[in-house]
Design a protein around this motif. Structure first.
Motif, PDB file in Angstrom:
ATOM      1  N   LEU A  90      34.883 -44.233  32.198  1.00  0.00           N
ATOM      2  CA  LEU A  90      35.190 -44.712  33.543  1.00  0.00           C
ATOM      3  C   LEU A  90      34.364 -45.938  33.933  1.00  0.00           C
ATOM      4  CD1 LEU A  90      35.431 -41.274  35.412  1.00  0.00           C
ATOM      5  CD2 LEU A  90      37.250 -42.583  34.287  1.00  0.00           C
ATOM      6  N   ARG A  91      33.070 -45.877  33.676  1.00  0.00           N
ATOM      7  CA  ARG A  91      32.209 -47.011  34.038  1.00  0.00           C
ATOM      8  C   ARG A  91      30.853 -46.859  33.359  1.00  0.00           C
ATOM      9  NH1 ARG A  91      28.202 -45.481  37.473  1.00  0.00           N
ATOM     10  NH2 ARG A  91      28.548 -43.580  38.703  1.00  0.00           N
ATOM     11  N   ALA A  92      30.114 -47.940  33.315  1.00  0.00           N
ATOM     12  CA  ALA A  92      28.760 -47.900  32.779  1.00  0.00           C
ATOM     13  C   ALA A  92      27.816 -47.278  33.804  1.00  0.00           C
ATOM     14  CB  ALA A  92      28.297 -49.303  32.427  1.00  0.00           C
ATOM     15  N   GLU A  93      26.738 -46.701  33.320  1.00  0.00           N
ATOM     16  CA  GLU A  93      25.724 -46.145  34.210  1.00  0.00           C
ATOM     17  C   GLU A  93      25.001 -47.283  34.919  1.00  0.00           C
ATOM     18  OE1 GLU A  93      22.587 -42.540  33.783  1.00  0.00           O
ATOM     19  OE2 GLU A  93      22.268 -44.226  32.432  1.00  0.00           O
ATOM     20  N   ARG A  94      24.666 -47.076  36.219  1.00  0.00           N
ATOM     21  CA  ARG A  94      23.923 -48.096  36.947  1.00  0.00           C
ATOM     22  C   ARG A  94      23.061 -47.449  38.026  1.00  0.00           C
ATOM     23  NH1 ARG A  94      26.282 -49.923  41.864  1.00  0.00           N
ATOM     24  NH2 ARG A  94      28.313 -49.007  42.327  1.00  0.00           N
ATOM     25  N   LYS A  95      22.140 -48.216  38.542  1.00  0.00           N
ATOM     26  CA  LYS A  95      21.228 -47.735  39.576  1.00  0.00           C
ATOM     27  C   LYS A  95      21.799 -48.017  40.954  1.00  0.00           C
ATOM     28  CE  LYS A  95      16.353 -47.964  40.947  1.00  0.00           C
ATOM     29  NZ  LYS A  95      15.013 -48.499  40.593  1.00  0.00           N
ATOM     30  N   PHE A  96      21.677 -47.023  41.856  1.00  0.00           N
ATOM     31  CA  PHE A  96      22.186 -47.184  43.215  1.00  0.00           C
ATOM     32  C   PHE A  96      21.020 -47.333  44.184  1.00  0.00           C
ATOM     33  CE2 PHE A  96      25.516 -45.110  40.854  1.00  0.00           C
ATOM     34  CZ  PHE A  96      26.653 -45.801  41.261  1.00  0.00           C
ATOM     35  N   SER A  97      21.264 -48.051  45.275  1.00  0.00           N
ATOM     36  CA  SER A  97      20.193 -48.355  46.223  1.00  0.00           C
ATOM     37  C   SER A  97      19.910 -47.214  47.186  1.00  0.00           C
ATOM     38  CB  SER A  97      20.547 -49.620  47.015  1.00  0.00           C
ATOM     39  OG  SER A  97      21.772 -49.442  47.713  1.00  0.00           O
ATOM     40  N   SER A  98      20.846 -46.263  47.306  1.00  0.00           N
ATOM     41  CA  SER A  98      20.636 -45.133  48.214  1.00  0.00           C
ATOM     42  C   SER A  98      21.433 -43.933  47.723  1.00  0.00           C
ATOM     43  CB  SER A  98      21.063 -45.488  49.640  1.00  0.00           C
ATOM     44  OG  SER A  98      22.478 -45.643  49.694  1.00  0.00           O
ATOM     45  N   LEU A  99      21.059 -42.750  48.215  1.00  0.00           N
ATOM     46  CA  LEU A  99      21.792 -41.540  47.863  1.00  0.00           C
ATOM     47  C   LEU A  99      23.208 -41.575  48.413  1.00  0.00           C
ATOM     48  CD1 LEU A  99      19.142 -38.685  48.268  1.00  0.00           C
ATOM     49  CD2 LEU A  99      19.923 -39.815  46.183  1.00  0.00           C
ATOM     50  N   ASP A 100      23.378 -42.147  49.607  1.00  0.00           N
ATOM     51  CA  ASP A 100      24.725 -42.250  50.192  1.00  0.00           C
ATOM     52  C   ASP A 100      25.636 -43.092  49.310  1.00  0.00           C
ATOM     53  OD1 ASP A 100      24.033 -40.682  52.343  1.00  0.00           O
ATOM     54  OD2 ASP A 100      23.624 -42.369  53.697  1.00  0.00           O
ATOM     55  N   GLU A 101      25.087 -44.172  48.780  1.00  0.00           N
ATOM     56  CA  GLU A 101      25.878 -45.034  47.892  1.00  0.00           C
ATOM     57  C   GLU A 101      26.236 -44.274  46.606  1.00  0.00           C
ATOM     58  OE1 GLU A 101      25.615 -49.394  45.643  1.00  0.00           O
ATOM     59  OE2 GLU A 101      23.881 -48.599  46.717  1.00  0.00           O
ATOM     60  N   LEU A 102      25.296 -43.487  46.096  1.00  0.00           N
ATOM     61  CA  LEU A 102      25.553 -42.693  44.888  1.00  0.00           C
ATOM     62  C   LEU A 102      26.628 -41.648  45.139  1.00  0.00           C
ATOM     63  CD1 LEU A 102      24.948 -41.682  42.034  1.00  0.00           C
ATOM     64  CD2 LEU A 102      23.032 -40.378  42.973  1.00  0.00           C
ATOM     65  N   VAL A 103      26.536 -40.929  46.253  1.00  0.00           N
ATOM     66  CA  VAL A 103      27.521 -39.887  46.567  1.00  0.00           C
ATOM     67  C   VAL A 103      28.912 -40.499  46.703  1.00  0.00           C
ATOM     68  CG1 VAL A 103      28.282 -38.238  48.324  1.00  0.00           C
ATOM     69  CG2 VAL A 103      25.876 -38.304  47.629  1.00  0.00           C
ATOM     70  N   ALA A 104      29.006 -41.648  47.358  1.00  0.00           N
ATOM     71  CA  ALA A 104      30.304 -42.322  47.511  1.00  0.00           C
ATOM     72  C   ALA A 104      30.883 -42.694  46.154  1.00  0.00           C
ATOM     73  CB  ALA A 104      30.150 -43.559  48.390  1.00  0.00           C
ATOM     74  N   GLN A 105      30.010 -43.142  45.235  1.00  0.00           N
ATOM     75  CA  GLN A 105      30.483 -43.520  43.904  1.00  0.00           C
ATOM     76  C   GLN A 105      30.919 -42.290  43.104  1.00  0.00           C
ATOM     77  OE1 GLN A 105      30.886 -46.746  42.523  1.00  0.00           O
ATOM     78  NE2 GLN A 105      32.067 -45.419  41.135  1.00  0.00           N
ATOM     79  N   ILE A 106      30.183 -41.179  43.252  1.00  0.00           N
ATOM     80  CA  ILE A 106      30.569 -39.941  42.549  1.00  0.00           C
ATOM     81  C   ILE A 106      31.957 -39.496  43.003  1.00  0.00           C
ATOM     82  CG2 ILE A 106      30.027 -37.501  42.226  1.00  0.00           C
ATOM     83  CD1 ILE A 106      27.070 -38.226  42.467  1.00  0.00           C
ATOM     84  N   LYS A 107      32.223 -39.616  44.295  1.00  0.00           N
ATOM     85  CA  LYS A 107      33.551 -39.256  44.808  1.00  0.00           C
ATOM     86  C   LYS A 107      34.620 -40.147  44.180  1.00  0.00           C
ATOM     87  CE  LYS A 107      31.989 -37.454  49.296  1.00  0.00           C
ATOM     88  NZ  LYS A 107      31.984 -37.665  50.768  1.00  0.00           N
ATOM     89  N   ARG A 108      34.344 -41.445  44.098  1.00  0.00           N
ATOM     90  CA  ARG A 108      35.307 -42.363  43.474  1.00  0.00           C
ATOM     91  C   ARG A 108      35.474 -42.040  41.986  1.00  0.00           C
ATOM     92  NH1 ARG A 108      32.705 -46.101  47.012  1.00  0.00           N
ATOM     93  NH2 ARG A 108      31.294 -46.812  45.370  1.00  0.00           N
ATOM     94  N   ASP A 109      34.360 -41.728  41.321  1.00  0.00           N
ATOM     95  CA  ASP A 109      34.433 -41.362  39.903  1.00  0.00           C
ATOM     96  C   ASP A 109      35.300 -40.130  39.697  1.00  0.00           C
ATOM     97  OD1 ASP A 109      32.734 -43.447  39.223  1.00  0.00           O
ATOM     98  OD2 ASP A 109      30.929 -42.197  39.217  1.00  0.00           O
ATOM     99  N   SER A 110      35.148 -39.144  40.581  1.00  0.00           N
ATOM    100  CA  SER A 110      35.917 -37.900  40.453  1.00  0.00           C
ATOM    101  C   SER A 110      37.410 -38.158  40.607  1.00  0.00           C
ATOM    102  CB  SER A 110      35.443 -36.879  41.494  1.00  0.00           C
ATOM    103  OG  SER A 110      34.095 -36.504  41.253  1.00  0.00           O
TER     104      SER A 110
END
Length: 315
Positions: A284-304
């Motif tokens: 799906l995508r390469a691993e990357r660092k997120f600036s906040s937990l909210d940004e990470l959670v939003a990306q996990i939802k998109r990944d799912s």
């Protein structure tokens, strides 16, 4: 399928379960890809034609790992998985030859006389690039010469797909770039890993996406770090999900051993200590660092959601 561990010098008491001629496919078969399947399939058809048992002779650990080529310490198909595939293909028995210093120094002549002839082979099937004996000096042509008419030798030509030779090296390279479509085409099946679910940091649960943290049972070739759409087999049932392979850069720094964390959709069982097999379906995508937990959670939802779309296309 009977699995028979053997070593050099050959102790016939260890292989005394079988008496008589047999057809043997010989090779390392890392990946058991389409080219390997062609060799094994040829052995199966020859055995059927001759009315003889079919066998495979493979080597463990990987000869190149013993010879100091470190990248071969990790396998596309660890030994247990390799045996499962052989059995599913209908092979009668498999000789797992310990590859050690004594076997590595064995001359091609002694390999033939002290291993193949003693096992009573009627026919040997090998790939065009098979080598054996000290420094790999034995080739398919050498094998034909050394057989002295005591057994037949059949050499299988390279298996090509889209104009390129199918090889374990190509599969390893495709895994490193996240090209799972090529991997699946070359293997004839999705790439899979098996591990045991162990305690993790439980950070996924806190974020609303509980994960199963896998401790791999064998040294698999690790795919490119990133997020994957997956199918996971748990207790005999298959579930869809998403997996992160990598070092979790949002929470850690520095080079670390990759972790394998799977979030399974519509799944709420306690599976700590359970074996789970994961098929990697789509990168799906390469691993990357997120600036906040909210940004990470939003990306996990998109990944799912992206994973569900890719998995639906794969059904």
């Amino acid at each position: 399928m009977k699995i028979v561990p053997i070593a050099y010098p050959l102790n016939m008491d260890e292989v005394g379960f079988f008496e008589g001629k047999q057809v043997v496919a010989i090779g390392d078969f890392d990946g058991v890809h389409l080219g390997h399947q062609e060799v094994i399939g040829r052995a199966l058809s020859t055995a059927e034609k001759l009315g003889l048992p079919s066998a495979i002779m493979t080597f463990h650990p990987h000869p190149r790992a013993v010879m100091g080529q470190g990248k071969y310490e990790a396998a596309l198909t660890p030994l247990e998985r390799k045996m499962e595939i052989f059995e599913s293909m209908g092979v009668n028995h498999a000789y797992v030859v310990t590859f050690d210093a004594s076997l590595m120094r064995l001359s091609p002549e002694l390999f033939v006389s002290d291993m193949l002839e003693k096992l009573g082979v009627e026919s040997v099937i090998c790939g065009f690039d098979f080598t054996f004996g000290f420094q790999g000096k034995g080739t398919p042509d050498t094998l034909c010469e050394l057989s002295h008419g005591k057994f037949s030798v059949e050499v299988v030509r390279p298996f090509h797909m889209n104009g390129e030779k199918v090889s374990s090296t190509r599969i390893r390279e495709a895994l490193q770039t996240g090209d799972l479509d090529s991997v699946a085409h070359l293997l004839g099946r999705p790439y899979s890993i098996t591990g045991t679910v162990v305690d993790g940091e439980k950070r996924g649960r806190q974020l609303g996406f509980p994960t199963a943290n896998l401790q791999l049972d064998e040294p698999y070739v690790s795919p490119s770090n990133g997020v994957y759409a997956i199918k996971a087999t748990v207790r005999g049932a298959t579930y869809l999900g998403v997996m992160n392979i990598g070092v979790k850069p949002t929470f850690t720094t520095g080079e670390l051993k990759p972790s394998y964390e799977a979030h399974l959709f519509d799944f709420a069982q306690d599976i700590y200590g359970e074996k789970v097999t994961v098929e990697l379906i789509s990168f799906l995508r390469a691993e990357r660092k997120f600036s906040s937990l909210d940004e990470l959670v939003a990306q996990i939802k998109r990944d799912s959601e992206h994973a569900k779309q890719k998995l639906a296309e794969n059904l």
